[in-house]
Enzyme design. Structure first.
Site, PDB file in Angstrom:
ATOM      1  CB  SER A 234      78.260  63.133 -13.701  1.00  0.00           C
ATOM      2  OG  SER A 234      78.874  63.878 -14.724  1.00  0.00           O
TER       3      SER A 234
ATOM      4  CG  ASP B  91      87.007  61.343  -6.362  1.00  0.00           C
ATOM      5  OD1 ASP B  91      87.814  60.954  -7.212  1.00  0.00           O
ATOM      6  OD2 ASP B  91      85.842  61.736  -6.623  1.00  0.00           O
TER       7      ASP B  91
ATOM      8  N   GLY C 139      79.796  59.537  -8.703  1.00  0.00           N
ATOM      9  CA  GLY C 139      78.727  60.412  -9.183  1.00  0.00           C
ATOM     10  C   GLY C 139      77.506  59.622  -9.614  1.00  0.00           C
TER      11      GLY C 139
ATOM     12  CG  ASN D 109      84.841  72.350 -14.393  1.00  0.00           C
ATOM     13  OD1 ASN D 109      85.687  73.241 -14.574  1.00  0.00           O
ATOM     14  ND2 ASN D 109      85.091  71.064 -14.581  1.00  0.00           N
TER      15      ASN D 109
ATOM     16  CG  MET E 197      82.866  79.058 -15.873  1.00  0.00           C
ATOM     17  SD  MET E 197      81.121  79.359 -16.303  1.00  0.00           S
ATOM     18  CE  MET E 197      81.180  81.073 -16.805  1.00  0.00           C
ATOM     19  CG  ASP E 198      87.548  76.142 -20.543  1.00  0.00           C
ATOM     20  OD1 ASP E 198      86.743  75.734 -19.677  1.00  0.00           O
ATOM     21  OD2 ASP E 198      88.289  75.385 -21.178  1.00  0.00           O
TER      22      ASP E 198
ATOM     23  CB  SER F 194      59.141  32.403  42.285  1.00  0.00           C
ATOM     24  OG  SER F 194      59.931  32.641  41.133  1.00  0.00           O
TER      25      SER F 194
ATOM     26  CB  SER G 185      64.925  42.410  35.551  1.00  0.00           C
ATOM     27  OG  SER G 185      64.434  42.275  36.866  1.00  0.00           O
TER      28      SER G 185
HETATM   29  N1  PPS Z   1      71.985  31.512  32.400  1.00  0.00           N
HETATM   30  C1  PPS Z   1      70.984  31.752  33.248  1.00  0.00           C
HETATM   31  N2  PPS Z   1      71.049  32.831  34.048  1.00  0.00           N
HETATM   32  C2  PPS Z   1      70.032  33.061  34.942  1.00  0.00           C
HETATM   33  N3  PPS Z   1      68.926  32.265  35.122  1.00  0.00           N
HETATM   34  C3  PPS Z   1      68.860  31.180  34.315  1.00  0.00           C
HETATM   35  C4  PPS Z   1      69.857  30.880  33.356  1.00  0.00           C
HETATM   36  N4  PPS Z   1      69.531  29.741  32.710  1.00  0.00           N
HETATM   37  C5  PPS Z   1      68.350  29.339  33.259  1.00  0.00           C
HETATM   38  N5  PPS Z   1      67.946  30.182  34.223  1.00  0.00           N
HETATM   39  C6  PPS Z   1      66.684  30.086  34.977  1.00  0.00           C
HETATM   40  O1  PPS Z   1      65.864  31.114  34.400  1.00  0.00           O
HETATM   41  C7  PPS Z   1      65.309  31.900  35.423  1.00  0.00           C
HETATM   42  C8  PPS Z   1      65.624  33.359  35.119  1.00  0.00           C
HETATM   43  O2  PPS Z   1      64.745  33.785  34.097  1.00  0.00           O
HETATM   44  P1  PPS Z   1      64.357  35.328  34.049  1.00  0.00           P
HETATM   45  O3  PPS Z   1      63.425  35.517  32.938  1.00  0.00           O
HETATM   46  O4  PPS Z   1      63.864  35.752  35.411  1.00  0.00           O
HETATM   47  O5  PPS Z   1      65.776  35.999  33.783  1.00  0.00           O
HETATM   48  S1  PPS Z   1      66.058  37.429  33.093  1.00  0.00           S
HETATM   49  O6  PPS Z   1      65.214  38.398  33.809  1.00  0.00           O
HETATM   50  O7  PPS Z   1      65.703  37.309  31.676  1.00  0.00           O
HETATM   51  O8  PPS Z   1      67.504  37.617  33.315  1.00  0.00           O
HETATM   52  C9  PPS Z   1      65.954  31.552  36.716  1.00  0.00           C
HETATM   53  O9  PPS Z   1      64.858  31.201  37.543  1.00  0.00           O
HETATM   54  P2  PPS Z   1      64.731  31.847  38.969  1.00  0.00           P
HETATM   55  O10 PPS Z   1      65.677  31.035  39.800  1.00  0.00           O
HETATM   56  O11 PPS Z   1      63.300  31.654  39.341  1.00  0.00           O
HETATM   57  O12 PPS Z   1      65.142  33.281  38.953  1.00  0.00           O
HETATM   58  C10 PPS Z   1      66.881  30.406  36.438  1.00  0.00           C
HETATM   59  O13 PPS Z   1      66.561  29.286  37.243  1.00  0.00           O
HETATM   60  N1  ADP Z   2      62.663  34.089  52.762  1.00  0.00           N
HETATM   61  C1  ADP Z   2      63.151  32.876  52.460  1.00  0.00           C
HETATM   62  N2  ADP Z   2      63.884  32.193  53.351  1.00  0.00           N
HETATM   63  C2  ADP Z   2      64.385  30.996  53.048  1.00  0.00           C
HETATM   64  N3  ADP Z   2      64.199  30.353  51.889  1.00  0.00           N
HETATM   65  C3  ADP Z   2      63.456  30.963  50.992  1.00  0.00           C
HETATM   66  C4  ADP Z   2      62.904  32.252  51.186  1.00  0.00           C
HETATM   67  N4  ADP Z   2      62.213  32.612  50.080  1.00  0.00           N
HETATM   68  C5  ADP Z   2      62.355  31.591  49.205  1.00  0.00           C
HETATM   69  N5  ADP Z   2      63.094  30.582  49.742  1.00  0.00           N
HETATM   70  C6  ADP Z   2      63.479  29.336  49.098  1.00  0.00           C
HETATM   71  O1  ADP Z   2      64.543  29.651  48.197  1.00  0.00           O
HETATM   72  C7  ADP Z   2      64.374  28.939  46.977  1.00  0.00           C
HETATM   73  C8  ADP Z   2      64.260  29.912  45.802  1.00  0.00           C
HETATM   74  O2  ADP Z   2      63.062  30.666  45.973  1.00  0.00           O
HETATM   75  P1  ADP Z   2      62.338  31.277  44.683  1.00  0.00           P
HETATM   76  O3  ADP Z   2      61.194  32.021  45.186  1.00  0.00           O
HETATM   77  O4  ADP Z   2      62.130  30.274  43.659  1.00  0.00           O
HETATM   78  O5  ADP Z   2      63.471  32.298  44.204  1.00  0.00           O
HETATM   79  P2  ADP Z   2      63.627  32.968  42.758  1.00  0.00           P
HETATM   80  O6  ADP Z   2      62.270  33.044  42.176  1.00  0.00           O
HETATM   81  O7  ADP Z   2      64.223  34.286  43.062  1.00  0.00           O
HETATM   82  O8  ADP Z   2      64.537  32.105  42.011  1.00  0.00           O
HETATM   83  C9  ADP Z   2      63.137  28.120  47.133  1.00  0.00           C
HETATM   84  O9  ADP Z   2      63.508  26.797  47.552  1.00  0.00           O
HETATM   85  C10 ADP Z   2      62.361  28.780  48.245  1.00  0.00           C
HETATM   86  O10 ADP Z   2      61.558  27.886  48.978  1.00  0.00           O
END
Ligand code: PPS
Ligand code: ADP
Length: 648
Positions: A29, A105, A108, A160, A162-163, A485, A552
């Protein structure tokens, strides 16, 4: 004043920051004579600059003081003189032929606990000051508890004035006994006691027996002076003795004649030591390499570097490393996770810590969004009593919280490493630092939130539902347009046809509901992936094959998803849909690549945001696989066979 400022100041007075430097925190303090003690240390060790001394002596003479008021040397802040208290953290540095010192420093008064937490957090020694006339007070215990909480390894208890008690040995011994009574609760390495008179200089730098007028005052004390202690204390630097930790501060990309950029990584070693040739791991990615070169400041190449040293490191492999990632020895890694249990001190005077609030968390060179998931208790630093009913922490209050971070932290317990075990919380709106924290461990095991095992164990459920290899999450990662997808849809159809309950969790779709509040910043993507992974793990645990189709993009995010499954004990199969960006742009079904190239979309994966190709996916779908249906067929065939090869 920041550490860097201190470093600069040390250089100004010819002190090399890395030499044997002892960091001292003074807590006590105002009336205990703390400022006088520091003034005495500076004065008797001849560390005072002539001009400072002349002005202080003139002031003391003017006031008719018997002794030069050495407190004036350290109460540098005008408001200290006016209020007679130490408000901020004033740093003083001095040296003797045997050692260099920085004194923080610290205040306190209880209302400046946050300053003490700030000023003392890197100290090697805390000087606890006790007025011999008053003995051990509540603030003595508070300062001692805080020093222990901050991991300061050594305490020097100075009795401290002590004096003013006629150098009575019984007074000294009684105070020492009182201190020892509560010291059992302290986790400090060494506690030393010294009877002194800061005003007269007894036992501060000069033995009392060598001071005229006090020479025979304390024949009963034959121990060292305070300065002797400070010069000889062996400080157990846990960081220096600990494991190698190198938070990457920034990446250096010099262009070489061959046009390749061989990166190197700059930062300050936060623990242990590193040598050329060491095998290291890049965290949280998990990729491994070896140290090829280490440069000290000024470009001097060194074979080994140690905790506290600012260095630049080059590694053998071309790995994309960014600020906030960490290098460590592969066989001695820090903990990694997103759930933390921590002790925090609240700094804000215009808000209170409450559970559920989001904060930006800064730890070493890493920043991540975080949320306080629970305030487990508030700590009374005067008594160490805990109040588990507390719902807030106000200014200067200390408590135990559980936090969840969006990006995984690479950390050590604060008691193991005060650099990698510490963090601050920043208000996301104002940018103000609102708290300092010390990591105690992983949150889920300590936060009091325990997992309630259901009536049916995961294994029993597998037996009930049949687990012929299907009970897993299939996680499809790849660029936008790579085919995730499409493959997910084909997988779902094929699994359902084979009698397995399967369900697609598509990033796009989840962003219309569960994750509708998230964007495409790294933090939001991490949260998107974390939430999706938690849901997928629960679905899989319930016997449904969760098929996740998310870009991802980062290894650390996919690691987070895997950890969510590991925690539940369910299978996680990472499938890399390896379609080159040229093919994805050709497909571009939503025209997003064209927009990204035109700058109409920011932060687009593969164009203006990174995609880290998986280094060791469980399954690798190469472009040659053909259609989505063929890819799905091969994935299922592989998962239900003993074939362990990864490429499809
Ligand atoms: N900036 C940006 N970068 C990447 N993708 C974008 C962005 N903005 C929108 N989108 C659309 O969102 C889809 C990706 O979403 P995800 O949830 O798979 O992305 S992540 O895993 O969170 O990075 C992805 O869809 P998919 O094409 O089906 O992959 C895109 O079409
Ligand atoms: N093996 C493949 N060969 C050619 N075209 C494809 C193939 N798989 C998907 N596609 C086409 O590519 C595009 C993106 O596919 P999608 O499945 O939506 O990809 P993601 O989900 O990674 O964005 C769609 O138009 C789909 O029809």
């Amino acid at each position: 004043m920041t550490t860097t400022d201190i470093g600069t100041s040390l250089a100004q007075v010819g002190l090399d920051e890395q030499a044997d430097l002892l960091r001292i925190a003074t807590a006590g303090s105002v009336d205990d004579g703390k400022s006088t003690l520091i003034g005495r240390l500076l004065f008797d060790s001849k560390a005072i600059f002539e001009d400072q001394l002349a002005s202080v002596e003139a002031t003391s003479e003017k006031r008719g003081d018997e002794y030069t008021d050495l407190a004036l040397l350290t109460d540098g802040l005008r408001s200290e003189r006016e209020q007679g208290i130490t408000i901020d953290v004033a740093y003083r540095y001095f040296s003797t032929p045997r050692r260099k010192f920085i004194i923080a420093d610290t205040p306190g008064h209880v209302q400046y606990t946050r300053n003490m937490v700030t000023g003392a957090s890197t100290a090697d020694v805390a000087i606890i000051l006790i007025d011999a006339r008053k003995g051990v007070l509540e603030q003595t215990r508070r300062h001692s508890y805080l020093s222990s909480l901050l991991g300061i390894p050594n305490l020097v208890v100075c009795v401290n004035k002590m004096d003013l008690v006629d150098y009575d040995e019984a007074v000294f011994n009684s105070i020492r006994a009182d201190f020892d009574k509560f010291a059992d609760n302290l986790s400090v390495g060494q506690i030393d006691f010294v009877p002194i008179s800061a005003l007269k200089g007894d036992n501060v730098v000069t033995k009392v027996s060598d001071i005229p007028g006090s020479a025979d005052a304390m024949p009963w004390y034959e121990g060292p002076t305070m300065l002797d202690l400070l010069e000889t204390i062996r400080v157990a630097h846990s960081e220096a003795d600990g494991e190698f930790r190198f938070p990457v501060q920034y990446v250096i990309r010099p262009q070489r004649s061959d046009g390749l950029d061989h990166r190197s990584f700059a930062g300050t070693i936060a623990g242990g030591a590193v040598s050329e040739g060491d095998e290291i791991v890049v965290l949280p990615k998990g990729q491994r390499s070896a140290v090829t070169k280490i440069w000290a400041p000024g470009g001097r190449e060194v074979a080994t570097a140690r905790a506290g040293e600012a260095v630049t490191i080059a590694i053998a492999d071309e790995i994309d490393i960014v600020r906030g990632e960490m290098l460590a020895h592969a066989d001695a890694q820090p903990k990694r996770g997103t759930e933390l249990s921590a002790t925090v001190c609240w700094f804000a005077d215009d808000s209170e810590l409450t559970a559920g609030r989001n904060y930006l968390l800064k730890q070493t060179t890493r920043d991540t969004r975080s949320v306080v998931t629970s305030l487990d208790y508030r700590l009374d630093v005067n008594t160490l009593a805990t109040d588990s009913a507390a719902e807030t922490l106000a200014l200067n209050e200390i408590g135990r919280v559980t936090l969840r971070t969006q990006s995984p932290l690479m950390y050590d317990k604060y008691g193991t490493n005060r650099a990698t075990g510490a963090f601050i919380l920043v208000d996301e709106v104002t940018g103000d630092t609102v708290a300092a924290g010390m990591i105690e461990g992983a949150g889920e095991t300590e936060s009091g939130v325990v997992w309630h095992a259901g009536a049916v164990s995961s294994g029993d459920r597998a037996a009930l539902l049949g687990s012929d290899g299907a009970r897993r999450t299939i996680w499809l990662t790849g660029l936008s347009g790579s085919g995730k997808s499409s493959i997910a849809t084909e997988l779902e159809k094929a699994l359902l046809s084979a009698g397995h309950n399967a369900y697609v969790l598509d990033g796009d779709n989840l962003r219309h509901g569960l994750n509708s509040d998230l964007g495409f910043s790294e933090a939001d993507r991490t949260e998107n992936i974390r939430r999706t992974a938690e849901v997928a793990a629960l679905l899989t645990d319930a016997g449904v094959v969760a098929i996740c189709a998310l870009i991802s993009p980062l290894e650390s995010q996919r690691e987070l998803a895997r950890q969510a499954h590991d925690r539940l004990g369910v299978e996680f199969t990472e499938v890399f849909v390896d379609t080159p960006i040229s093919e994805c742009e050709k497909r571009d079904p939503k025209g997003m690549y064209a927009k990204a190239r035109a700058g109409e979309i920011q932060n687009f994966t593969g164009v203006s945001a990174p995609y880290e190709a998986p280094q060791n996916p469980d399954l690798h779908i190469t472009p040659e696989v053909g259609t989505a249906a063929e890819a799905a067929e091969r994935i299922i065939a592989r998962l239900f066979s003993d074939d362990t090869s990864t490429v499809i």
